[in-house]
Write an enzyme that holds these catalytic residues in place. Structure first.
Site, PDB file in Angstrom:
ATOM      1  N   HIS A  12       0.404   4.162  -2.737  1.00 15.88           N
ATOM      2  CA  HIS A  12       0.087   5.540  -2.358  1.00 15.88           C
ATOM      3  C   HIS A  12       1.196   6.498  -2.771  1.00 15.88           C
ATOM      4  CE1 HIS A  12      -3.487   5.272   0.564  1.00 15.88           C
ATOM      5  NE2 HIS A  12      -3.456   4.166  -0.155  1.00 15.88           N
ATOM      6  N   ARG A  46       0.823  -1.216   0.000  1.00 14.19           N
ATOM      7  CA  ARG A  46       0.000   0.000   0.000  1.00 14.19           C
ATOM      8  C   ARG A  46       0.852   1.260   0.000  1.00 14.19           C
ATOM      9  NH1 ARG A  46      -3.630   2.312   4.761  1.00 14.19           N
ATOM     10  NH2 ARG A  46      -5.056   3.643   3.589  1.00 14.19           N
ATOM     11  N   ASP A 103      -9.250 -10.271   3.155  1.00 12.40           N
ATOM     12  CA  ASP A 103      -9.340 -11.615   2.596  1.00 12.40           C
ATOM     13  C   ASP A 103      -9.328 -12.588   3.774  1.00 12.40           C
ATOM     14  OD1 ASP A 103      -9.209 -13.936   1.166  1.00 12.40           O
ATOM     15  OD2 ASP A 103      -7.386 -13.442   0.054  1.00 12.40           O
ATOM     16  N   SER A 117       7.699  10.520  -2.017  1.00 13.72           N
ATOM     17  CA  SER A 117       7.141  11.692  -1.328  1.00 13.72           C
ATOM     18  C   SER A 117       6.229  11.306  -0.169  1.00 13.72           C
ATOM     19  CB  SER A 117       6.396  12.593  -2.308  1.00 13.72           C
ATOM     20  OG  SER A 117       5.375  11.885  -2.988  1.00 13.72           O
ATOM     21  N   ASN A 165      -3.951   8.920   4.245  1.00 21.38           N
ATOM     22  CA  ASN A 165      -2.706   8.237   4.591  1.00 21.38           C
ATOM     23  C   ASN A 165      -2.484   8.044   6.089  1.00 21.38           C
ATOM     24  OD1 ASN A 165      -1.938   7.911   1.927  1.00 21.38           O
ATOM     25  ND2 ASN A 165      -0.749   9.813   1.861  1.00 21.38           N
ATOM     26  N   HIS A 214      -5.485  -6.560  -2.638  1.00 20.25           N
ATOM     27  CA  HIS A 214      -6.227  -6.564  -1.379  1.00 20.25           C
ATOM     28  C   HIS A 214      -6.232  -7.941  -0.721  1.00 20.25           C
ATOM     29  CE1 HIS A 214      -8.733  -2.746  -2.556  1.00 20.25           C
ATOM     30  NE2 HIS A 214      -7.502  -2.471  -2.165  1.00 20.25           N
ATOM     31  N   THR A 215      -5.753  -8.940  -1.438  1.00 23.49           N
ATOM     32  CA  THR A 215      -5.684 -10.284  -0.868  1.00 23.49           C
ATOM     33  C   THR A 215      -4.782 -10.343   0.364  1.00 23.49           C
ATOM     34  OG1 THR A 215      -5.233 -12.621  -1.341  1.00 23.49           O
ATOM     35  CG2 THR A 215      -3.777 -11.017  -2.371  1.00 23.49           C
ATOM     36  N   SER A 220      -6.985 -15.894   4.780  1.00 24.16           N
ATOM     37  CA  SER A 220      -5.709 -16.013   4.054  1.00 24.16           C
ATOM     38  C   SER A 220      -5.103 -14.650   3.749  1.00 24.16           C
ATOM     39  CB  SER A 220      -5.898 -16.801   2.747  1.00 24.16           C
ATOM     40  OG  SER A 220      -6.660 -16.069   1.803  1.00 24.16           O
ATOM     41  N   VAL A 276       0.638   9.770  -6.123  1.00 19.57           N
ATOM     42  CA  VAL A 276       0.784  11.198  -5.828  1.00 19.57           C
ATOM     43  C   VAL A 276       2.197  11.625  -6.219  1.00 19.57           C
ATOM     44  CG1 VAL A 276       0.650  12.988  -4.058  1.00 19.57           C
ATOM     45  CG2 VAL A 276      -0.827  10.969  -3.895  1.00 19.57           C
ATOM     46  N   ASP A 335       8.095   8.675  -6.221  1.00 21.27           N
ATOM     47  CA  ASP A 335       9.251   9.512  -5.867  1.00 21.27           C
ATOM     48  C   ASP A 335       9.554   9.530  -4.375  1.00 21.27           C
ATOM     49  OD1 ASP A 335       7.104  10.979  -4.921  1.00 21.27           O
ATOM     50  OD2 ASP A 335       7.858  12.909  -5.658  1.00 21.27           O
TER      51      ASP A 335
END
Length: 328
Positions: free
Chosen positions: A67, A63, A246, A77, A95, A192-193, A249, A71, A75
């Protein structure tokens, strides 16, 4: 954490054409071959230790990279701290639930000790995300390296991040400006698993969905048995509890996420939205019935593509010594 042999995912012709085009952007898979030849090994060794102690961090590492890339491009950031005059991305509402910053600094410190002023924080994020997936029994892929770190991080720019409540039209718009298409949406959602979510991000589906303010006012597109299960964990005002995206698992990278979406047992509106388009729905239904190796290959391809969104190279950025602050 059990050891795994490194089985490199083969990159299809379409991806090779994309990757070859990146050479002009000064990225390469062997970017550190002379300046820090052990960089990827250092990252992997640290990741094995980190995830052995806290396997639930695999999703957060993935994630963080996502993220970061959405944005200002990939880089680094998202790692910068706010200053007295500027509120940084990491302190913006989308965030506030990000985790893993300390681990990123840990990996960066190891790299700085071995190869000072060489490996960027943006590259560290890309490598950690790849290894987080692989160490969770998912695919691996070649990470193109050579990103430079940005010096700007603005909280108000996080509006570019796709929210959990997004419908498919919104997702298409937000992904397309990053050069990502409909297939990337449904494939990257598969990440998302290995994810978790805070109750606050799904409570509107469980309580007061349309404003009627009664226990029957729920999202009609969410399976009722799943609603009952989620309500047992999430109260209407709960902002701290984490749920598995999930269940059963969430520490293993597999295609079971699509099985849940097909059964209307996905956590986010944006997950359910995948069933509102014929292409994404067909992908969900196909991979809810197997074809895991195909999903793994697709995920590798989309991660390579996302990892090269609006990167800084050459003299465009810097190599931070500490990921949370710019160099002075």
């Amino acid at each position: 954490m059990e050891s795994r042999s490194l089985n490199v995912v083969l990159v299809p012709l379409a991806s090779l054409i994309l990757l070859l085009g990146l050479t002009s952007a000064q990225l390469s898979v062997d970017y550190y071959s002379k300046t820090c030849p052990g960089a990827e090994e250092i990252v992997r060794k640290e990741m094995i230790q980190i995830l052995s102690a806290a396997p639930s961090l695999a999703g957060p590492f993935l994630r963080l990279h996502f993220h970061d890339c959405f944005v200002r491009g990939c880089d680094g950031s998202v790692l910068l701290d706010s200053t007295s005059g500027t509120k940084a991305e990491k302190d913006a509402k989308p965030n506030l639930t990000l985790r893993g910053f300390g681990s990123v600094e840990r990996v960066k410190a190891k790299l700085e000790k071995a190869c000072p002023n060489t490996v960027s924080c943006a590259d560290v994020l890309a490598l950690m995300a790849r290894d987080a997936v692989w160490l969770s029994k998912g695919p691996t892929w070649p990470v193109w390296l050579g990103r430079k770190d940005g010096r700007i991080s603005l909280a108000n720019e996080t509006k570019q991040l796709p929210p959990p409540k997004a419908n498919l039209t919104q997702l298409i718009q937000m992904f397309s400006v990053k050069g990502l298409d409909l297939k990337d949406i449904v494939v990257l959602s598969g990440g998302h698993t290995i994810g978790t979510a805070h109750c606050s991000s799904i409570s509107d589906r469980l309580y007061n969905f349309t404003g009627l303010d009664n226990l029957s006012d729920v999202d009609p597109f969410l399976d009722m048995k799943y609603i009952t299960k989620l309500r047992s964990k999430c109260s209407p005002t709960d902002t701290k509890t984490l749920i598995e995206m999930d269940p059963g698992s969430f520490k293993t990278f597999d295609n079971s996420y699509y099985k849940l979406v097909a059964k209307r047992r996905s956590a986010f509106h944006s997950d359910w939205a995948l069933l509102t388009n014929s292409f994404t729905r067909d992908y969900v239904l196909k991979h809810s019935n197997g074809f895991e190796s195909e999903f793994f290959q697709d995920f590798a391809d989309s991660m390579i593509k996302m990892g090269n969104v609006d990167v800084l190279t050459g003299s465009q950025g810097e190599i931070r010594k500490t990921c949370s602050v710019v160099n002075y």
